[in-house]
Scaffold this motif. Structure first.
Motif, PDB file in Angstrom:
ATOM      1  N   CYS A 191     -60.286 -26.734 -39.779  1.00  0.00           N
ATOM      2  CA  CYS A 191     -60.859 -26.653 -38.421  1.00  0.00           C
ATOM      3  C   CYS A 191     -59.969 -25.860 -37.477  1.00  0.00           C
ATOM      4  O   CYS A 191     -60.428 -24.930 -36.802  1.00  0.00           O
ATOM      5  CB  CYS A 191     -61.087 -28.052 -37.862  1.00  0.00           C
ATOM      6  N   SER A 192     -58.689 -26.196 -37.411  1.00  0.00           N
ATOM      7  CA  SER A 192     -57.794 -25.476 -36.513  1.00  0.00           C
ATOM      8  C   SER A 192     -57.555 -24.055 -36.991  1.00  0.00           C
ATOM      9  O   SER A 192     -57.326 -23.146 -36.186  1.00  0.00           O
ATOM     10  CB  SER A 192     -56.461 -26.219 -36.368  1.00  0.00           C
TER      11      SER A 192
ATOM     12  N   MET B  18     -49.322 -21.622 -32.974  1.00  0.00           N
ATOM     13  CA  MET B  18     -49.890 -22.833 -33.547  1.00  0.00           C
ATOM     14  C   MET B  18     -49.234 -23.152 -34.893  1.00  0.00           C
ATOM     15  O   MET B  18     -48.915 -24.312 -35.189  1.00  0.00           O
ATOM     16  CB  MET B  18     -51.398 -22.670 -33.731  1.00  0.00           C
TER      17      MET B  18
ATOM     18  N   ALA C 142     -60.228 -22.182 -35.414  1.00  0.00           N
ATOM     19  CA  ALA C 142     -60.299 -22.229 -33.952  1.00  0.00           C
ATOM     20  C   ALA C 142     -59.270 -21.350 -33.256  1.00  0.00           C
ATOM     21  O   ALA C 142     -59.545 -20.854 -32.157  1.00  0.00           O
ATOM     22  CB  ALA C 142     -60.146 -23.677 -33.483  1.00  0.00           C
ATOM     23  N   VAL C 143     -58.112 -21.136 -33.843  1.00  0.00           N
ATOM     24  CA  VAL C 143     -57.015 -20.487 -33.100  1.00  0.00           C
ATOM     25  C   VAL C 143     -56.616 -19.134 -33.688  1.00  0.00           C
ATOM     26  O   VAL C 143     -55.545 -18.618 -33.364  1.00  0.00           O
ATOM     27  CB  VAL C 143     -55.775 -21.395 -33.050  1.00  0.00           C
TER      28      VAL C 143
ATOM     29  N   ASN D  12     -54.296 -33.834 -37.223  1.00  0.00           N
ATOM     30  CA  ASN D  12     -54.336 -32.832 -38.283  1.00  0.00           C
ATOM     31  C   ASN D  12     -54.162 -33.516 -39.638  1.00  0.00           C
ATOM     32  O   ASN D  12     -53.178 -34.213 -39.878  1.00  0.00           O
ATOM     33  CB  ASN D  12     -53.226 -31.799 -38.063  1.00  0.00           C
TER      34      ASN D  12
ATOM     35  N   LEU E 236     -54.821 -31.757 -30.635  1.00  0.00           N
ATOM     36  CA  LEU E 236     -55.501 -32.183 -31.864  1.00  0.00           C
ATOM     37  C   LEU E 236     -54.603 -32.121 -33.094  1.00  0.00           C
ATOM     38  O   LEU E 236     -55.014 -32.549 -34.174  1.00  0.00           O
ATOM     39  CB  LEU E 236     -56.750 -31.326 -32.093  1.00  0.00           C
TER      40      LEU E 236
ATOM     41  N   TYR F 194     -56.362 -27.641 -28.706  1.00  0.00           N
ATOM     42  CA  TYR F 194     -56.036 -27.664 -30.123  1.00  0.00           C
ATOM     43  C   TYR F 194     -54.603 -28.106 -30.393  1.00  0.00           C
ATOM     44  O   TYR F 194     -54.311 -28.582 -31.490  1.00  0.00           O
ATOM     45  CB  TYR F 194     -56.311 -26.291 -30.745  1.00  0.00           C
TER      46      TYR F 194
END
Length: 207
Positions: free
Chosen positions: A30-31, A45, A34-35, A112, A108, A105
């Motif tokens: 997911c991350s 990140m 997203a980034v 993780n 979040l 994020y």
């Protein structure tokens, strides 16, 4: 030296190849989607997750024998939340523009699945130094994919890397057009899928 024994080297290197958290275990997707629209937030990140995973592993490993089994997940979350808060404040102080891009994020990271998985599967059963190596290895493995996907998406989607124009103006004069689809989250999923395909073709090919 015991610190750099063969076993410790394997703990560090396995997450970078066959046991890669994203490519081998398909965690943290997911991350990763997203980034990675640009390279800079992807790098930040990745470094943030590496630092938090390494030090949370060490802390949990040190106190593992004093944690009651029934509340171990709560304790792990508290340790991770404290480290995430520290990292978030550092980003806001020294890299505010990146912290804005990363938005929610960073917070979040607490949930993780790579991080929580390493705490539960490794740090709770091992000493601090191997736990530190495991955290660094998994964090760098995660960061590696973010950097690859972020670099490809920014280069093809914007013609730049880290905000610096890479594709020369002459190419645009000849009709080159940036691929707008690369800036969409769907392309991150496709790129991650391609990297997983190459990784598994290399490590899991039939002998």
């Amino acid at each position: 030296m015991a610190l750099f024994s063969k076993q410790n080297k394997e703990v560090f290197t396995n997450p970078l190849n066959v046991d890669h958290p994203i490519l081998g275990q398909v965690l943290g997707i997911c991350s990763a989607l997203a980034v990675t629209s640009q390279l800079k937030p992807a790098i930040v990140m990745g470094l943030a997750v590496t630092v938090i995973t390494a030090f949370s592993n060490v802390i949990i490993s040190i106190i593992r024998n004093t944690i009651p089994n029934r509340i171990r997940i709560v304790v792990q979350l508290v340790v991770v939340a404290a480290l995430v808060t520290i990292v978030s404040q550092i980003l806001k102080a020294f890299a505010y523009d990146v912290s804005v891009q990363l938005s929610v994020y960073v917070g979040l990271i607490i949930t993780n699945c790579i991080l929580m998985g390493r705490l539960e599967a490794f740090a709770m059963q091992n000493k601090p130094w191997p736990s530190f190596l495991d955290g660094v290895g998994n964090g760098l493995g995660y960061a590696m994919i973010l950097v690859i996907v972020g670099a490809v998406r920014e280069l093809l989607g914007r013609g730049s890397l880290l905000g610096f124009q890479i594709v020369p103006d002459a190419c645009y004069d000849f009709g080159y057009v940036n691929n707008g689809m690369m800036t969409m989250p769907a392309m991150a999923l496709i790129l991650v899928g391609c990297v997983i395909w190459v990784h598994r073709a290399y490590f899991y090919k039939e002998k």
